[in-house]
Write an enzyme that holds these catalytic residues in place. Structure first.
Site, PDB file in Angstrom:
ATOM      1  N   LYS A 102       0.822  -1.207   0.000  1.00  0.00           N
ATOM      2  CA  LYS A 102       0.000   0.000   0.000  1.00  0.00           C
ATOM      3  C   LYS A 102       0.861   1.264   0.000  1.00  0.00           C
ATOM      4  O   LYS A 102       0.874   2.023   0.967  1.00  0.00           O
ATOM      5  CB  LYS A 102      -0.941   0.005   1.207  1.00  0.00           C
TER       6      LYS A 102
ATOM      7  N   LYS B 246      -4.138   7.140   1.461  1.00  0.00           N
ATOM      8  CA  LYS B 246      -4.808   7.067   2.758  1.00  0.00           C
ATOM      9  C   LYS B 246      -3.810   7.052   3.912  1.00  0.00           C
ATOM     10  O   LYS B 246      -4.145   7.429   5.042  1.00  0.00           O
ATOM     11  CB  LYS B 246      -5.732   5.851   2.820  1.00  0.00           C
TER      12      LYS B 246
END
Length: 325
Positions: free
Chosen positions: A108, A193
């Site tokens: 991520k 995020k």
């Protein structure tokens, strides 16, 4: 264990918390699963004691593990990459894959300084076409997944058929997969995020209230939205589990490493300690590189980078955020 016999030979590269959790999940889903890692002590413990006390304590494991990379990927139809981004350049050139293997990124972040998505990095290193690449992302805190807490994830590939195939290997009670063709949006959400979670953690570390944190999360999410849409992602992805869902989990869970890193930043912890806590701190340069390349104005992300480098205080970051409200 799932009844009906083994379905696929699957390899997971990386024996950290998420790699171990997804490997155990794949095993429960009925796949012949082998986990690769560098740390011999971790690998021996998995094989002999059925636990990974260093990264996933208290979870019973059903899989095999090895330090032999060639053995791990031999005849594997699916290869999951669960490594820190900085380790890819060392490990990927050593992978000898079957010509039909599908490679799935669990990473991520974006490549530091270039802003390239991890699927792009992997594709170039392994010379893979779009139909052999996928990513998995969503609100998937490793310990909760490992403890069979119901979770939803997005499996994305430029080839929707590939996304469906990968989702099928993960099918087991309590873990739900949504196939998607928006691989760009899913990967950019996953990386961006982290920045929102860092900001949320900074507010928590400054002992600010939920009103303040909610406002900061919203402002950070607005920058995430602009970056995703400008780079070809969809609103459906941003407001789905791979975007908003991951933001909610990462900003609010005590298990979130990026949230913890934000707390450390607010309390003035040494940068090395903060970097060791979460990869998102290091990978912010990748998000900013992508923003610059695509002409997206991200003043909050830029200010956060300055906080991390010590050029700006956490309090001044809040001033910038609220000036944009």
């Amino acid at each position: 264990m799932k009844e009906g016999g083994l379905r696929n030979k699957v390899a997971v590269i990386g024996s950290g918390s998420w790699g171990t959790a997804i490997a155990n999940l794949l095993c429960k889903a009925g796949n012949e699963t082998i986990l690769w890692g560098r740390d011999e002590n971790v690998i021996d413990e998995i094989n002999n004691a059925r636990v990974n006390s260093k990264y996933l304590p208290g979870v019973e494991l059903f899989l095999r593990a090895t330090c032999d990379l060639d053995y791990a990927v031999a005849d594997a139809s699916h290869v999951y990459i669960a490594l820190p981004s900085f380790a890819l350049s060392k490990v990927l050139p050593k992978l000898s894959l079957d010509k039909f293997s599908i490679v799935i990124s669990l990473i991520k972040c974006l490549e530091p300084d270039t802003g390239r998505r991890m699927s792009e990095v992997i594709s170039e290193a392994l010379d893979l076409g779009h139909n052999r690449l996928a990513v998995i992302s969503g609100p998937n805190l490793a310990l909760e997944v490992a403890n069979d807490e119901p979770s939803v994830s997005v499996v994305a590939s430029a080839n929707i058929a590939t996304a469906n195939i990968v989702a099928g290997t993960l099918k087991c009670p309590g873990f739900y997969c949504i196939p998607s063709s928006d691989i760009k949006g899913v990967e950019i959400c996953a990386a961006s995020k982290n920045l929102v979670a860092l900001i949320s953690g900074i507010a928590r570390g400054m002992d600010l209230g939920d009103n303040t944190r909610a406002a900061l999360i919203t402002l950070g999410f607005r920058e995430l939205l602009r970056l995703v849409l400008e780079n070809g992602g969809t609103e459906e992805t941003v407001f789905g589990v791979a975007g908003l869902g991951d933001v909610v989990a990462t900003c609010n869970s005590h298990l979130s490493r990026n949230n913890k890193a934000g707390v450390l930043l607010a309390k003035g912890a040494p940068l090395d300690e903060v970097k060791q806590t979460a990869e998102g701190v290091v990978a912010i340069s990748g998000v900013l590189a992508l923003a610059e390349r695509s002409g997206v104005y991200m003043p909050i992300a830029q200010a956060l980078s300055q906080v991390i480098s010590g050029k700006r205080t956490a309090h001044s970051l809040l001033d910038i955020c609220f000036s944009l409200a």
